[in-house]
Design a protein around this motif. Structure first.
Motif, PDB file in Angstrom:
ATOM      1  N   ALA A  26       0.838  -1.201   0.000  1.00 45.62           N
ATOM      2  CA  ALA A  26       0.000   0.000   0.000  1.00 45.62           C
ATOM      3  C   ALA A  26       0.873   1.251   0.000  1.00 45.62           C
ATOM      4  CB  ALA A  26      -0.916  -0.008   1.224  1.00 45.62           C
ATOM      5  N   SER A  27       0.517   2.221  -0.813  1.00 46.09           N
ATOM      6  CA  SER A  27       1.343   3.429  -0.926  1.00 46.09           C
ATOM      7  C   SER A  27       1.438   4.186   0.389  1.00 46.09           C
ATOM      8  CB  SER A  27       0.807   4.346  -2.022  1.00 46.09           C
ATOM      9  OG  SER A  27      -0.509   4.761  -1.710  1.00 46.09           O
ATOM     10  N   GLY A  28       0.443   4.075   1.265  1.00 50.49           N
ATOM     11  CA  GLY A  28       0.480   4.739   2.565  1.00 50.49           C
ATOM     12  C   GLY A  28       1.100   3.891   3.653  1.00 50.49           C
ATOM     13  N   GLY A  29       1.573   2.703   3.303  1.00 54.06           N
ATOM     14  CA  GLY A  29       2.170   1.797   4.270  1.00 54.06           C
ATOM     15  C   GLY A  29       1.231   0.670   4.648  1.00 54.06           C
ATOM     16  N   ASP A  30       1.734  -0.268   5.410  1.00 55.63           N
ATOM     17  CA  ASP A  30       0.974  -1.434   5.830  1.00 55.63           C
ATOM     18  C   ASP A  30       1.235  -1.710   7.302  1.00 55.63           C
ATOM     19  OD1 ASP A  30      -0.221  -2.555   3.301  1.00 55.63           O
ATOM     20  OD2 ASP A  30       1.881  -2.530   2.689  1.00 55.63           O
ATOM     21  N   THR A  31       0.400  -2.557   7.889  1.00 55.22           N
ATOM     22  CA  THR A  31       0.645  -3.065   9.239  1.00 55.22           C
ATOM     23  C   THR A  31       0.635  -4.582   9.172  1.00 55.22           C
ATOM     24  OG1 THR A  31      -1.689  -3.142   9.914  1.00 55.22           O
ATOM     25  CG2 THR A  31      -0.492  -1.066  10.299  1.00 55.22           C
ATOM     26  N   ALA A  32       1.308  -5.204  10.146  1.00 47.64           N
ATOM     27  CA  ALA A  32       1.395  -6.662  10.142  1.00 47.64           C
ATOM     28  C   ALA A  32       1.493  -7.186  11.563  1.00 47.64           C
ATOM     29  CB  ALA A  32       2.616  -7.114   9.344  1.00 47.64           C
ATOM     30  N   GLU A  33       1.035  -8.418  11.746  1.00 46.12           N
ATOM     31  CA  GLU A  33       1.190  -9.083  13.024  1.00 46.12           C
ATOM     32  C   GLU A  33       2.674  -9.308  13.308  1.00 46.12           C
ATOM     33  OE1 GLU A  33      -1.908 -12.120  14.245  1.00 46.12           O
ATOM     34  OE2 GLU A  33      -2.001 -12.236  12.049  1.00 46.12           O
ATOM     35  N   VAL A  34       3.007  -9.391  14.592  1.00 47.30           N
ATOM     36  CA  VAL A  34       4.389  -9.646  15.005  1.00 47.30           C
ATOM     37  C   VAL A  34       4.415 -10.769  16.027  1.00 47.30           C
ATOM     38  CG1 VAL A  34       5.125  -7.272  14.587  1.00 47.30           C
ATOM     39  CG2 VAL A  34       4.315  -7.924  16.850  1.00 47.30           C
ATOM     40  N   GLY A  35       5.583 -11.366  16.223  1.00 46.70           N
ATOM     41  CA  GLY A  35       5.761 -12.408  17.222  1.00 46.70           C
ATOM     42  C   GLY A  35       6.690 -13.494  16.713  1.00 46.70           C
ATOM     43  N   ASP A  36       6.811 -14.540  17.508  1.00 47.18           N
ATOM     44  CA  ASP A  36       7.675 -15.657  17.134  1.00 47.18           C
ATOM     45  C   ASP A  36       7.181 -16.321  15.854  1.00 47.18           C
ATOM     46  OD1 ASP A  36       9.203 -15.238  19.384  1.00 47.18           O
ATOM     47  OD2 ASP A  36       8.173 -16.771  20.572  1.00 47.18           O
ATOM     48  N   GLY A  37       8.073 -16.509  14.912  1.00 51.46           N
ATOM     49  CA  GLY A  37       7.747 -17.212  13.677  1.00 51.46           C
ATOM     50  C   GLY A  37       7.181 -16.348  12.569  1.00 51.46           C
ATOM     51  N   TYR A  38       6.955 -15.047  12.812  1.00 51.47           N
ATOM     52  CA  TYR A  38       6.415 -14.165  11.782  1.00 51.47           C
ATOM     53  C   TYR A  38       7.546 -13.554  10.965  1.00 51.47           C
ATOM     54  CZ  TYR A  38       1.847 -14.204  14.076  1.00 51.47           C
ATOM     55  OH  TYR A  38       0.643 -14.575  14.613  1.00 51.47           O
ATOM     56  N   PHE A  39       7.313 -13.405   9.659  1.00 51.14           N
ATOM     57  CA  PHE A  39       8.284 -12.692   8.827  1.00 51.14           C
ATOM     58  C   PHE A  39       7.596 -12.043   7.644  1.00 51.14           C
ATOM     59  CE2 PHE A  39       8.287 -16.977   7.074  1.00 51.14           C
ATOM     60  CZ  PHE A  39       8.370 -16.795   5.701  1.00 51.14           C
ATOM     61  N   LEU A  40       8.241 -10.994   7.143  1.00 50.52           N
ATOM     62  CA  LEU A  40       7.758 -10.258   5.985  1.00 50.52           C
ATOM     63  C   LEU A  40       8.625 -10.622   4.791  1.00 50.52           C
ATOM     64  CD1 LEU A  40       5.972  -7.878   4.856  1.00 50.52           C
ATOM     65  CD2 LEU A  40       7.899  -6.387   5.422  1.00 50.52           C
ATOM     66  N   LEU A  41       7.977 -11.033   3.697  1.00 48.39           N
ATOM     67  CA  LEU A  41       8.664 -11.303   2.442  1.00 48.39           C
ATOM     68  C   LEU A  41       8.378 -10.132   1.509  1.00 48.39           C
ATOM     69  CD1 LEU A  41      10.224 -13.223   0.499  1.00 48.39           C
ATOM     70  CD2 LEU A  41       7.993 -14.141  -0.162  1.00 48.39           C
ATOM     71  N   VAL A  42       9.432  -9.564   0.937  1.00 52.94           N
ATOM     72  CA  VAL A  42       9.320  -8.398   0.056  1.00 52.94           C
ATOM     73  C   VAL A  42       9.940  -8.740  -1.288  1.00 52.94           C
ATOM     74  CG1 VAL A  42       9.975  -5.986  -0.272  1.00 52.94           C
ATOM     75  CG2 VAL A  42       9.569  -6.854   2.040  1.00 52.94           C
ATOM     76  N   LYS A  43       9.237  -8.369  -2.362  1.00 57.55           N
ATOM     77  CA  LYS A  43       9.792  -8.525  -3.708  1.00 57.55           C
ATOM     78  C   LYS A  43       9.823  -7.151  -4.370  1.00 57.55           C
ATOM     79  CE  LYS A  43       9.137 -10.815  -8.161  1.00 57.55           C
ATOM     80  NZ  LYS A  43       8.230 -11.684  -8.938  1.00 57.55           N
ATOM     81  N   ASN A  44      10.996  -6.770  -4.849  1.00 55.80           N
ATOM     82  CA  ASN A  44      11.138  -5.529  -5.588  1.00 55.80           C
ATOM     83  C   ASN A  44      11.041  -5.858  -7.074  1.00 55.80           C
ATOM     84  OD1 ASN A  44      11.830  -3.142  -6.809  1.00 55.80           O
ATOM     85  ND2 ASN A  44      13.901  -3.051  -6.000  1.00 55.80           N
ATOM     86  N   GLY A  45       9.945  -5.477  -7.689  1.00 52.20           N
ATOM     87  CA  GLY A  45       9.733  -5.774  -9.098  1.00 52.20           C
ATOM     88  C   GLY A  45      10.260  -4.701 -10.036  1.00 52.20           C
ATOM     89  N   HIS A  46      10.908  -3.682  -9.478  1.00 52.15           N
ATOM     90  CA  HIS A  46      11.427  -2.608 -10.329  1.00 52.15           C
ATOM     91  C   HIS A  46      12.719  -3.064 -10.997  1.00 52.15           C
ATOM     92  CE1 HIS A  46      12.688   1.342 -11.689  1.00 52.15           C
ATOM     93  NE2 HIS A  46      11.451   1.758 -11.436  1.00 52.15           N
TER      94      HIS A  46
END
Length: 114
Positions: A26-46
């Protein structure tokens, strides 16, 4: 800000296709759950520009603010950030922002199951 859904995955052998779960940042940013075992995967398509992902770090140590976490994802590449409790904000979720208004960035939040 958009609230990202968490996708629970079991530990798997081989190479899972995580690309299928990616959604536009989202252009305004995002929120996500946190804790043990959580991770964010990011792909830069540029194809010609790196993108910087920033996760707010709301805590302090001895009264001093902890610097926000950043990850630079190079062109056409992936990045992974563990979403530990260090990033838990007042809403109980991490706040994530992107350089260049999230252009060409796709993301997913995962929790590794037991």
């Amino acid at each position: 800000m958009a609230a990202l859904a968490t996708i629970e995955i079991a530990t798997v052998a081989g190479r899972p296709d995580l690309d299928t779960d990616l959604v536009a940042a989202a252009s305004g940013g995002d929120t996500a759950e946190v804790g043990d075992g959580y991770f964010l995967l990011v792909k830069n398509g540029h194809a010609s520009a790196s993108r910087t992902i920033t996760i707010d770090t709301p805590g302090t140590v001895d009264g001093h603010a902890i610097a926000n976490a950043t990850l630079v994802v190079t062109t056409l590449d992936y990045g992974i950030i563990p979403l530990t409790n260090l990033f838990r904000g007042t809403t109980g979720r991490a706040t994530i922002t992107y350089s260049d208004a999230a252009a060409n960035i796709t993301i997913a939040v995962y929790k590794i199951g037991k």
